[in-house]
Design an enzyme around this catalytic site. Structure first.
Site, PDB file in Angstrom:
ATOM      1  N   SER A  77     -21.199 -24.707  12.898  1.00  0.00           N
ATOM      2  CA  SER A  77     -20.276 -23.677  12.420  1.00  0.00           C
ATOM      3  C   SER A  77     -20.889 -22.314  12.672  1.00  0.00           C
ATOM      4  CB  SER A  77     -20.028 -23.847  10.922  1.00  0.00           C
ATOM      5  OG  SER A  77     -19.401 -22.703  10.364  1.00  0.00           O
TER       6      SER A  77
ATOM      7  N   TYR B 103     -25.265 -23.882   2.955  1.00  0.00           N
ATOM      8  CA  TYR B 103     -24.379 -24.311   4.032  1.00  0.00           C
ATOM      9  C   TYR B 103     -24.880 -23.794   5.375  1.00  0.00           C
ATOM     10  CZ  TYR B 103     -20.166 -24.774   6.891  1.00  0.00           C
ATOM     11  OH  TYR B 103     -19.272 -25.093   7.897  1.00  0.00           O
TER      12      TYR B 103
END
Length: 322
Positions: free
Chosen positions: A163, A189
């Site tokens: 990501s 994350y």
């Protein structure tokens, strides 16, 4: 790094479009997290091109519903009805070990797609931060356990679904589990998504001689269950939001395109290799240089091996004491 790889596809391309004309008959694929979001469309495109696809999922009931839907939406003549479902909980070392042990024969395509995003502070039974454990460590354990199957395939490809969130944090090797740092869901994350890219770098270096390559991808901003802890896509402009079919395109392209034969250790977005950045630029663009650093990739691999080995020992002790 050499010249960036470009393809005829881009932001709006769909998974079906990038795989059109490619015959995957006789190929076997595993898609983790294949029961929701872009995992479904990734699996659908691979099955539609003739691959025998296994959905590796926590919720096998949901997986079976997806498998039936894929079978109904693909041409049986291509082999697209060969969609299987197997249980896999990436945060549970025992589950990962059972999945790998149950696999027999070659594995041509492994799409490490499953993940969690910005979840509240949680730790696994082994004491590992949940996002790092799920997004990276579980996939690391799975992929290394399947190394023999990947090597047996000849020309196997691994897709690491990362990501642009990797730009939120490098991997803090001295404290991956937030034992000393104050927990922040987005830093956790970001660290896990950087780890996905670094894995592709080191796996390619170690396993290229086995014909195995690994690349990382940025799917784009898509409304899926991944955002359940974030309230939606956040500050992403509406014109940058993709459909799930578009979001799966880069994964499918990296898994199947002849343009990537023998290519590994790279990061792709919008179906093209992304530029390396030393500072954040335009939204959803580029890859941080630290995510491709070979030294960091080797150190992360060594740390991950130790963590997986410790978890395996703990599982064995638990079984022996039962």
């Amino acid at each position: 790094m050499s010249t960036l790889i470009t393809t005829p596809f881009g932001f709006a391309s769909t998974a079906a479009e990038v795989v059109a004309g490619i015959d995957l008959t006789g190929r076997r694929a595993v898609v983790t997290g294949g029961s929701s979001g872009i995992g479904v469309e990734t699996a659908r495109a691979l099955a539609g091109a003739g691959a025998a696809v296994t959905l590796a999922v926590r919720d096998t009931a949901a997986g079976k519903r997806v498998a039936e839907d894929i079978a109904a939406s693909t041409d049986a003549g291509t082999g697209g009805r060969d969609v299987l479902v197997a249980p896999l909980d990436l945060a549970d070392p025992g589950s990962v070990a059972r999945f790998a042990a149950s696999w027999s024969g070659p594995l041509h395509l492994l799409v490490n797609n499953a993940g969690v995003m910005a979840s509240p502070e949680q730790y696994t039974a082994q004491g590992h931060e949940l996002q790092f454990a799920t997004n990276h460590l579980g996939h690391f354990a799975l992929t290394t356990a399947l190394h023999g199957a990947l090597a047996a395939a000849g020309g196997a490809r691994i897709v690491q679904v990362s990501s642009t969130g990797h730009m939120l944090s490098p991997v803090v090797l001295d404290d991956v589990d937030f034992r000393f740092r104050r927990y922040d869901p987005w830093l956790a994350y970001g660290q896990s998504k950087t780890a996905n890219v670094l894995f592709a770098v080191e796996a390619t270096r170690r396993w290229a001689a086995d014909g195995i390559t690994a690349n990382a991808v940025m799917p784009g901003a898509i409304y899926t269950n991944l955002q359940r802890h974030t309230g939606g896509s956040g500050t992403v402009p509406p014109e940058l939001i993709k459909t799930v079919e578009q979001g799966a395109a880069t994964s499918v392209l990296v898994a199947t395109s002849p343009l990537l034969d023998g290519v590994g250790g790279r990061y792709f977005a919008d179906c093209n290799e992304a530029a390396v950045l030393d500072r954040r630029g335009a939204p959803l663009q580029g890859v941080a240089r630290y995510a491709l650093d070979p030294g960091a990739a080797r150190r992360l691999w060594d740390l991950s091996e130790r963590m997986v080995a410790e978890a395996a020992e703990a599982v064995e002790e638990t079984v022996a004491g039962a």
